[in-house]
Design an enzyme around this catalytic site. Structure first.
Site, PDB file in Angstrom:
ATOM      1  N   ASN A 125      -1.961   0.153   7.396  1.00 56.37           N
ATOM      2  CA  ASN A 125      -1.536  -1.217   7.722  1.00 56.37           C
ATOM      3  C   ASN A 125      -0.746  -1.910   6.607  1.00 56.37           C
ATOM      4  OD1 ASN A 125      -3.613  -1.861   6.025  1.00 56.37           O
ATOM      5  ND2 ASN A 125      -4.844  -2.962   7.544  1.00 56.37           N
TER       6      ASN A 125
ATOM      7  N   HIS B  18      -2.157  -5.384   1.618  1.00 51.52           N
ATOM      8  CA  HIS B  18      -3.425  -6.090   1.395  1.00 51.52           C
ATOM      9  C   HIS B  18      -3.143  -7.520   0.996  1.00 51.52           C
ATOM     10  CE1 HIS B  18      -7.428  -7.106  -0.106  1.00 51.52           C
ATOM     11  NE2 HIS B  18      -6.801  -7.683  -1.113  1.00 51.52           N
TER      12      HIS B  18
ATOM     13  N   GLU C  69      -9.810 -10.870  -7.338  1.00 49.78           N
ATOM     14  CA  GLU C  69      -8.944  -9.692  -7.181  1.00 49.78           C
ATOM     15  C   GLU C  69      -7.760  -9.744  -8.143  1.00 49.78           C
ATOM     16  OE1 GLU C  69      -7.980  -9.529  -2.996  1.00 49.78           O
ATOM     17  OE2 GLU C  69     -10.035  -8.994  -2.435  1.00 49.78           O
TER      18      GLU C  69
ATOM     19  N   TYR D 205     -12.542  -2.449  -3.185  1.00 53.34           N
ATOM     20  CA  TYR D 205     -13.052  -2.407  -1.811  1.00 53.34           C
ATOM     21  C   TYR D 205     -14.579  -2.335  -1.762  1.00 53.34           C
ATOM     22  CZ  TYR D 205      -8.435  -2.002   0.429  1.00 53.34           C
ATOM     23  OH  TYR D 205      -7.163  -2.249   0.920  1.00 53.34           O
TER      24      TYR D 205
ATOM     25  N   LYS E  72       0.834  -1.208   0.000  1.00 56.79           N
ATOM     26  CA  LYS E  72       0.000   0.000   0.000  1.00 56.79           C
ATOM     27  C   LYS E  72       0.876   1.269   0.000  1.00 56.79           C
ATOM     28  CE  LYS E  72      -3.936  -2.215   2.384  1.00 56.79           C
ATOM     29  NZ  LYS E  72      -4.793  -2.174   3.608  1.00 56.79           N
TER      30      LYS E  72
END
Ligand code: DAT
Ligand code: MG
Length: 150
Positions: A112, A115, A126, A49, A9
């Site tokens: 965080n 993913h 995905e 998402y 990310k």
């Protein structure tokens, strides 16, 4: 063989952790089958998402994931979903075990770092959301027989 979509990310990229993250999946034994550096559009982020639409953190999540470039990767292996989720650690870095990526580098849920797909079905979905077929490579490593039993 299962497939999982892994994203380093924006915070991971900004903090110079791309190599560290790739290393952890390589060390684990997963096989890289696709990788690219992209700046996600809001449209793509909202598709990725979609299951979180309407939740209180949804808009902030889209702001974060579209804020800067990311590295998207597809990794393959037996039990790739579980293996990758265990390598990444709990969603909230404060609760993630030491030794996991989030447990070693993270502090807050909105930063965080990584993913990873949460089911075999979502892994397939995905990976195809982010990669065209000709961007994925079926290849065998010389080390595969020392990592996979069959
Ligand atoms: P994960 O990324 O571990 O699969 P998830 O799919 O439940 O977690 O949520 C996707 C992302 O949304 C997560 O990485 C961070 C953010 N998020 C989840 N729950 C949150 C919450 N309660 N508050 C703020 N952000 C949250
Ligand atoms: Mg998730």
């Amino acid at each position: 063989m299962e497939r999982t979509l892994i994203i380093a990310k924006p915070d991971a990229v900004q903090r110079g952790l791309i190599g560290e993250i790739v290393r952890r999946f390589e060390n684990r034994g997963l096989r890289l089958i696709g990788m690219k550096f992209i700046h996600m559009s809001r449209e793509l982020a909202s598709r990725h998402y979609a299951i979180h639409e309407g939740k209180p953190f949804y808009e902030a999540l889209l702001d974060y994931i579209t804020s800067a470039p990311v590295v998207v990767m597809a990794w393959e292996g037996s039990d790739a979903i579980t293996v990758a989720r265990n390598t990444i650690g709990a969603t909230r870095p404060a609760e993630a075990a030491a030794g996991t990526i989030r447990g070693d580098f993270g502090m807050e849920v909105g930063r965080n770092l990584v993913h990873g797909s949460d089911s075999v079905e979502n892994g397939e979905k995905e990976v195809s959301l982010f990669f065209a077929n000709d961007e994925l490579f079926a290849w065998s490593r010389d080390t595969d027989r020392w990592i996979f039993e069959d």
